[in-house]
Design an enzyme around this catalytic site. Structure first.
Site, PDB file in Angstrom:
ATOM      1  CB  SER A 192      -0.807   0.130   1.130  1.00  0.00           C
ATOM      2  OG  SER A 192      -1.549   1.355   1.439  1.00  0.00           O
ATOM      3  CB  SER A 243     -11.152  -2.958   1.587  1.00  0.00           C
ATOM      4  OG  SER A 243     -11.187  -2.587   0.272  1.00  0.00           O
ATOM      5  CD  GLU A 264      -6.534 -11.050   6.700  1.00  0.00           C
ATOM      6  OE1 GLU A 264      -7.836 -10.686   7.005  1.00  0.00           O
ATOM      7  OE2 GLU A 264      -5.517 -10.181   6.926  1.00  0.00           O
TER       8      GLU A 264
END
Length: 494
Positions: A192, A243, A264
């Site tokens: 990220s 998400s 996950e």
């Protein structure tokens, strides 16, 4: 970077076929300190050409039989060496404070230690072989064609696209790189962009480990880079943590090529307090499972289920317990709850609360942000909300320090409420162990702890069903995702 510890800001670079690459894409990002809003660094995304080069390098590294074999022992040593470097890195802990917003009192135990333990587990798994070995003999079989025997051969799945979230970057990267390296796969890592400085420092620690070129490749980016990886037919496995919405998009992107996918995702996990549970002793750990990492944890137990007859008592104790919870800058040693990752995420979390109050919910207890916190920080009060079980705030993952307290009328009613979401990731039961263990079997959840459980085990998988994802991360179940089983059968001579 200026601050309490003043860590060096790492260069945000890609890694392609063993060579560091400066990202040269058109999109750029600014890393900011969640506690202050101060800018730390500016960096660009990898260009489409760089993402393509990383994919091609990973594919070549896996397919080229002429390259020297990277033995299981060598892979294990590399993972142990990475664990050593992470464990010794003061810069890693400082970046977790300033780039992610982890309270300084929690960086070692909450972020670094689990990642180090995870890497060491995969290092040992690399040498012992997955699930008891790479070849498993089967008993003879008497079929129509005669007597035969068989074996199961476990082979690495191939090229892995590893996509990680911002909240626990050391552990999430360790789980994916650890499994890929231990199994013999090759990887393209896309971390990220929030928390990118932490991820870049971890990638720096790979330097000097003598990894074969192309085994680990790194790109920088967001949705476009993720789409390029998850939709490319050269990728054999997509492993994503994040998400529910992005997970669904990744499934759709990989559908045309039927790419194996491990997701996950999120949770809305129950904290079930049984009628006989000692409220005075457990109220603080119950609250900690709501506000740890400012609630930015997929397994956060944010639905607190309390016997209706003791509901008022619990709320009173919780309000008193919150009085000692310090919400403040991550660099302050007294801080218990730090900031959320960004101003945008703060608006998202507070939006859930505001909509719930407008719909008739009420705040039962709260710990407000202190007056001395930096004005530019992304702080959210710790709050306990009373709302309907079917309301948005009781059903949706908020990813912030907000819990919902739900009364129940019987244990059966509590089980119904606990199972009453589309998520099935994590649950905790507080009360007599014998009763709690029986109830654990009735909960729809991939993980259940009783009275807090214990330390994080690295030999078991993490994950859940429903909207919480597909497959498992970590442990033998997680490692098995990085293999394909081949059945080899032959007739017995004579």
């Amino acid at each position: 970077m200026e601050g309490l510890t003043g860590p060096r800001v790492p260069a945000v670079r890609g890694l392609v076929d063993g060579t560091w690459v400066v990202p040269d894409g058109d999109v750029s990002h600014v890393a900011t300190d969640p506690s202050t809003g101060a800018a730390l660094a500016e960096f660009a995304e990898s260009s489409p050409a760089q993402v393509e080069a990383a994919l091609a390098a990973a594919r070549r590294a896996f397919d080229d039989d002429s390259r020297p074999v990277w033995t299981p022992a060598e892979r294990g040593r590399a993972l142990h060496a990475l664990a050593d470097r992470m464990e010794a890195s003061a810069e890693l802990e400082a970046l977790l404070v300033h780039d992610v917003g982890t309270p300084v009192s929690q960086t070692r135990a909450g972020q670094v230690r689990p990642a180090v333990d995870c890497l060491r587990w995969f290092a040992e798994a690399a040498t012992r072989g997955p699930l008891g070995g790479r070849e498993r003999p089967l008993p003879p079989f008497a079929g129509p064609g005669g007597l035969s025997t068989s074996m199961i051969v476990r082979e690495p799945v191939g090229v892995v696209a590893a996509l990680t979230a911002y909240n626990y970057p050391p552990l999430l990267i360790a789980r994916k790189l650890g499994a890929a390296i231990a199994s013999g796969c090759t990887t393209v890592l896309l971390a990220s962009v929030q928390g990118q400085l932490v991820a870049s420092h971890i990638v720096e620690l790979l330097a000097g480990l003598d990894l074969p070129a192309g085994v680990v490749n790194v790109v920088i980016g967001t949705a476009d880079a993720g789409r390029a990886l998850s939709s490319d037919p050269r990728v054999d496995l997509v492993s994503f943590t994040g998400s529910e919405q992005v997970g669904a998009a990744i499934l759709a992107q990989g559908a045309p090529t039927l790419t194996k996918t491990v997701l996950e995702l999120g949770g809305k996990s129950p904290n079930l307090v049984l009628p006989d549970a000692p409220l005075e002793r457990l109220v603080e750990p119950v609250l900690a499972r709501v506000h740890s990492m400012a609630g930015q944890a997929c397994g956060a137990n944010t639905r607190i289920l309390v016997d209706r007859e003791r509901y008022g008592e619990f709320v009173e104790l919780a309000a008193k317990a919150l009085d000692s919870v310090v919400v403040g800058p991550a660099a302050d040693p007294s801080t218990v709850v730090g900031p959320v990752i960004s101003a945008g995420h703060r608006r998202r979390v507070t939006g859930f609360v505001e909509r719930s109050l407008a719909a008739g919910a009420s705040v039962l207890a709260a710990r407000e942000v202190g007056p001395g916190v930096p004005a530019g920080g992304h702080y959210v009060p710790v709050q306990l909300i009373e709302a309907r079980p079917d309301s948005e705030i009781a059903q949706e993952e908020i990813f912030g320090p907000v819990g919902v307290v739900l009364p129940y009328d019987s244990v059966d009613d509590a089980v119904r409420l606990a199972n009453g979401t589309r998520f099935a990731l994590n649950a905790n039961i507080w009360g007599p162990t014998s009763q709690a263990l029986g109830l654990a079997r009735r909960l729809r959840s991939g993980n259940v702890t009783v009275n807090g459980g214990g330390g994080m085990r690295q030999d078991v998988g993490w994950g859940g069903g429903g909207a919480s994802g597909l497959g498992r991360e970590g442990g033998d179940p997680g490692l098995a995702e990085y293999f394909e089983d081949k059945h080899v059968q032959w007739l017995v001579d004579g």
